[in-house]
Design a protein around this motif. Structure first.
Motif, mmCIF file in Angstrom:
data_model
loop_
_atom_site.group_PDB
_atom_site.id
_atom_site.type_symbol
_atom_site.label_atom_id
_atom_site.label_comp_id
_atom_site.label_asym_id
_atom_site.label_seq_id
_atom_site.Cartn_x
_atom_site.Cartn_y
_atom_site.Cartn_z
ATOM 1 N N CYS A 59 -3.035 -9.450 -12.912
ATOM 2 C CA CYS A 59 -2.843 -9.595 -11.465
ATOM 3 C C CYS A 59 -4.012 -8.903 -10.770
ATOM 4 O O CYS A 59 -4.321 -7.753 -11.059
ATOM 5 N N CYS A 72 -2.268 -5.672 -8.579
ATOM 6 C CA CYS A 72 -1.642 -4.497 -9.193
ATOM 7 C C CYS A 72 -2.065 -4.299 -10.650
ATOM 8 O O CYS A 72 -1.735 -3.284 -11.256
ATOM 9 N N CYS A 124 2.554 -12.950 -8.877
ATOM 10 C CA CYS A 124 2.780 -11.804 -9.757
ATOM 11 C C CYS A 124 4.250 -11.397 -9.670
ATOM 12 O O CYS A 124 4.762 -11.161 -8.576
ATOM 13 N N LYS A 160 5.496 -8.690 -10.358
ATOM 14 C CA LYS A 160 5.622 -7.265 -10.029
ATOM 15 C C LYS A 160 5.365 -7.006 -8.545
ATOM 16 O O LYS A 160 6.112 -6.290 -7.905
ATOM 17 N N CYS A 161 4.270 -7.574 -8.034
ATOM 18 C CA CYS A 161 3.885 -7.230 -6.658
ATOM 19 C C CYS A 161 3.820 -8.458 -5.749
ATOM 20 O O CYS A 161 3.473 -8.329 -4.580
HETATM 21 ZN ZN LIG Z 1 0.697 -7.807 -9.144
#
Ligand SMILES: [Zn+2]
Ligand SMILES: [Zn+2]
Length: 176
Positions: free
Chosen positions: A110, A113, A124, A126-127
């Motif tokens: 990513c 992040c 992503c 996660k983020c």
């Molecule tokens: Zn990310």
């Protein structure tokens, strides 16, 4: 994707086993098998040695390939234990061939992040950063250099693409 990087995917244990197998099998062939087999016993000594060094490479390469499947499946976030077992137990190298046909693409990072994510992801997990450009109007994936969305025809000005392409992940870390 250089050969050097690909060789680093093979775990140390597989290198050690491959070298031990190579040396052990080569010695066994030179000392016992070749002199006791009528067809090969008549060969000159150099011929016997060359035959042994060549024949011992086959199981060593097989071990390295299994190690590669393990390390490569691991860095691709695949079921690496299952694939390693298939590589070992499916006869005639078919497990290894199937692995190379069916393996997932390498994960990417990513750009926001740094998380390692599947290359097929659009965002992503996660983020929520965009990992590939999408049409502002219909949300479909588009390519970085397309001027228009092939799905709905909306213009995709380069200025809107403030995100950068994700970069390929480096070689996997060593076995845990
Ligand atoms: Zn990310
Ligand atoms: Zn569109």
């Amino acid at each position: 994707m250089s050969l050097r990087n690909e060789m680093r995917v093979v775990p140390t244990l597989a290198w050690v086993l491959a070298i031990l197998a190579y040396v052990g099998i080569a010695i066994g062939l030179i000392v016992y098998a070749i002199p006791q087999t009528p067809d090969t016993a008549s060969l000159p000594k150099q011929g016997q040695a060359a035959l042994a060094l060549f024949a011992a490479a086959i199981p060593a390469i097989y071990i390295l390939l299994i190690g590669y499947v393990y390390g490569d499946a691991r860095r691709r976030r695949m079921h690496y234990i299952v694939w390693t077992l298939l590589a070992i137990f499916v006869p005639n190298v078919i497990g290894i061939i199937l692995y190379f046909i069916l393996r997932d693409p390498l994960p990417v990072f990513c750009p926001r992040c740094g998380a390692s994510v599947k290359s097929t992801f659009t965002f992503c997990p996660k983020c929520a950063a965009a990992l590939r450009p999408t049409c502002q109007q219909c949300g479909r994936d588009i390519e970085w250099n397309w001027a228009h969305c092939p799905n709905c025809g909306a213009a995709t000005p380069a200025g809107k693409q403030s995100i950068v392409p994700a970069t390929p992940a480096p070689p996997a870390p060593g076995p845990a």
